[in-house]
Write an enzyme that holds these catalytic residues in place. Structure first.
Site, PDB file in Angstrom:
ATOM      1  N   CYS A 101       6.112  -5.705  14.960  1.00 38.64           N
ATOM      2  CA  CYS A 101       5.745  -4.851  16.090  1.00 38.64           C
ATOM      3  C   CYS A 101       4.322  -5.178  16.536  1.00 38.64           C
ATOM      4  O   CYS A 101       3.439  -5.407  15.707  1.00 38.64           O
ATOM      5  CB  CYS A 101       5.852  -3.376  15.702  1.00 38.64           C
ATOM      6  N   CYS A 160       1.174  -3.164  15.079  1.00 46.35           N
ATOM      7  CA  CYS A 160       1.154  -2.868  13.643  1.00 46.35           C
ATOM      8  C   CYS A 160       0.543  -4.030  12.867  1.00 46.35           C
ATOM      9  O   CYS A 160       1.004  -5.168  12.977  1.00 46.35           O
ATOM     10  CB  CYS A 160       2.571  -2.583  13.155  1.00 46.35           C
ATOM     11  N   CYS A 213      -1.847   5.339  10.240  1.00 45.55           N
ATOM     12  CA  CYS A 213      -0.621   4.711  10.725  1.00 45.55           C
ATOM     13  C   CYS A 213      -0.920   3.386  11.412  1.00 45.55           C
ATOM     14  O   CYS A 213      -1.787   3.291  12.269  1.00 45.55           O
ATOM     15  CB  CYS A 213       0.075   5.644  11.704  1.00 45.55           C
ATOM     16  N   LEU A 243       9.935   4.364  18.458  1.00 45.18           N
ATOM     17  CA  LEU A 243      10.391   4.116  19.828  1.00 45.18           C
ATOM     18  C   LEU A 243       9.349   3.328  20.631  1.00 45.18           C
ATOM     19  O   LEU A 243       9.598   2.198  21.040  1.00 45.18           O
ATOM     20  CB  LEU A 243      10.705   5.452  20.502  1.00 45.18           C
ATOM     21  N   HIS A 244       8.227   3.945  20.924  1.00 48.16           N
ATOM     22  CA  HIS A 244       7.033   3.274  21.446  1.00 48.16           C
ATOM     23  C   HIS A 244       7.123   2.720  22.864  1.00 48.16           C
ATOM     24  O   HIS A 244       6.143   2.156  23.358  1.00 48.16           O
ATOM     25  CB  HIS A 244       6.586   2.151  20.508  1.00 48.16           C
ATOM     26  N   GLU A 282       0.816  -1.203   0.000  1.00 54.42           N
ATOM     27  CA  GLU A 282       0.000   0.000   0.000  1.00 54.42           C
ATOM     28  C   GLU A 282       0.856   1.262   0.000  1.00 54.42           C
ATOM     29  O   GLU A 282       1.911   1.317   0.627  1.00 54.42           O
ATOM     30  CB  GLU A 282      -0.956  -0.023   1.203  1.00 54.42           C
TER      31      GLU A 282
END
EC number: 2.1.1.192
Length: 383
Positions: free
Chosen positions: A117, A120, A344, A225-226, A93
């Protein structure tokens, strides 16, 4: 057709070498590059300032082939998402995000992603393969000229796409040899002419390749980072087990010696009860203390079976205020294109998962796990 050379695979040096291999003079490469990337020509017959003999030669040996568009969706906010075919049952995409003073294209670099992740949706589909340079820059080629047609712009008008972010499907630094030539084309004045400040590569933290990029082509850098500590980041971004926070922060400091911007952008997905407390924010300040940076807080975009929830607006505000009070520029990303699954973390495409079990094991499994935050405990559901 399979034996044809795809000219979208070549940066300036590659196209020069190809023209010379045909016995052509070097200036033909620049002419050809301008036709392809500035005029959007896909037919050699259109290239009227090339010698007829060269046009005939190219027609039998080369092609200009971007990934074919499978679907094209326009959001109510103007965001446009394309699903493009990259062969063997895979699709990726590409998303265009219009803003008042710029147009940003989010480009994919892999079919799927092995980093996996936790928040995601791309990683949940597994990993199939790296995209070629032509498949990466072909997304920009396709989108630029599709948007020109939509907006009624001609070849002499300003470009629609002013910024490119390598934030689509995949980890760009795990496809380094294709991504860097693609970005060279984005920066080339005979192609797209973007500045290094307007091309941003987002990485989950592949430390050795960050160092290599700083020497080869230091564009603007964003780091996913998260999490505010290694225990939590090991779960949310399994690559952290290989390159923990201390190593990642050191790599960020080294990168800034060569970067076009004097800060690193840290991306931080806000997950309810997982990483969003005021205590997490304070812990984060200690992690990034020696790294000039700004933060982009991203409200989580839910997808089926993630087992995660978006932080509420008040919690995001409190978290951001801790960073702002410490003098760190902090923005909260406005969700764009969520009505067409273009926001996102929602890019999933269609991936034939050929991920080797050993590859998956390298980054860890997705299982229900108790996450210890800065000063709290939260049990994340199974994805």
């Amino acid at each position: 057709m399979n034996d044809m050379v795809n000219l979208l695979d070549f940066d300036a040096q590659g196209l020069l070498a190809y023209c010379e291999s045909l016995g052509e003079k070097s200036f033909r490469a620049k002419q050809l590059q301008r036709w392809i990337h500035q005029s959007g020509a896909a037919d050699f017959g259109e290239m009227t300032d090339l010698a007829k003999s060269l046009r005939e030669k190219l027609a039998t040996r080369a092609t200009i082939q971007a990934p074919a568009v499978i679907s094209d969706h326009l959001s109510s906010d103007g965001t446009r998402k394309w699903l493009v075919d990259v062969g063997a049952g895979n699709a990726v995409e590409t998303v265009y995000i219009p803003e008042e003073t710029r147009g940003t294209l989010c480009v994919s670099s892999q079919a799927g992603c092995a980093v996996n992740c936790r928040f995601c949706s791309t990683g949940k589909q597994g990993f199939s393969r790296n995209l070629s340079t032509g498949e990466i820059v072909g997304q920009l080629w396709m989108a630029e000229f599709a948007m020109r047609k939509q907006l009624g712009r001609g070849p002499k008008d300003d470009r629609v796409i002013t910024n490119v972010v390598m934030m689509g499907m995949g980890e760009p630094l795990l496809n380094y040899d294709a991504v860097v030539p693609a970005m060279r084309l984005m920066l080339d004045d005979n192609a797209y002419g973007l500045s290094r400040r307007r091309v941003t590569l987002s990485t989950s933290g592949v430390v050795p390749m960050m160092d290599r990029l700083s020497q080869d082509l230091p564009v603007a850098l964003a780091v996913s980072l998260h999490a505010s500590n290694d225990a939590l980041r090991d779960v949310l971004v399994p690559l952290n087990k290989k390159y923990p926070l201390a190593e990642l922060m050191a790599a960020c400091r080294r990168y800034l010696e060569f970067a076009p911007r004097d800060f690193i952008t840290f991306e931080y997905c806000m997950l309810d009860g997982v990483n969003d407390s005021v205590e997490h924010a304070r812990e984060l300040l200690r992690v990034v203390a020696d790294v000039p940076c700004k933060f982009n807080l991203i409200p989580f975009n839910p997808f089926p079976e993630s087992g995660l929830k978006r932080s509420n607006n008040e919690q995001i505000r409190r978290f951001s205020q801790v960073l702002l009070d410490a003098g760190i520029v902090t923005t909260i990303r406005k969700t764009r294109g969520d009505d067409i699954d273009a926001a996102c973390g929602q890019l999933a495409g269609e991936v034939k998962d050929r991920t080797r079990l050993a590859e998956r094991g390298k980054f860890g499994k997705t299982v229900p796990i108790q996450v210890i935050g800065a000063d709290s405990t939260h049990r994340m559901g199974s994805a």
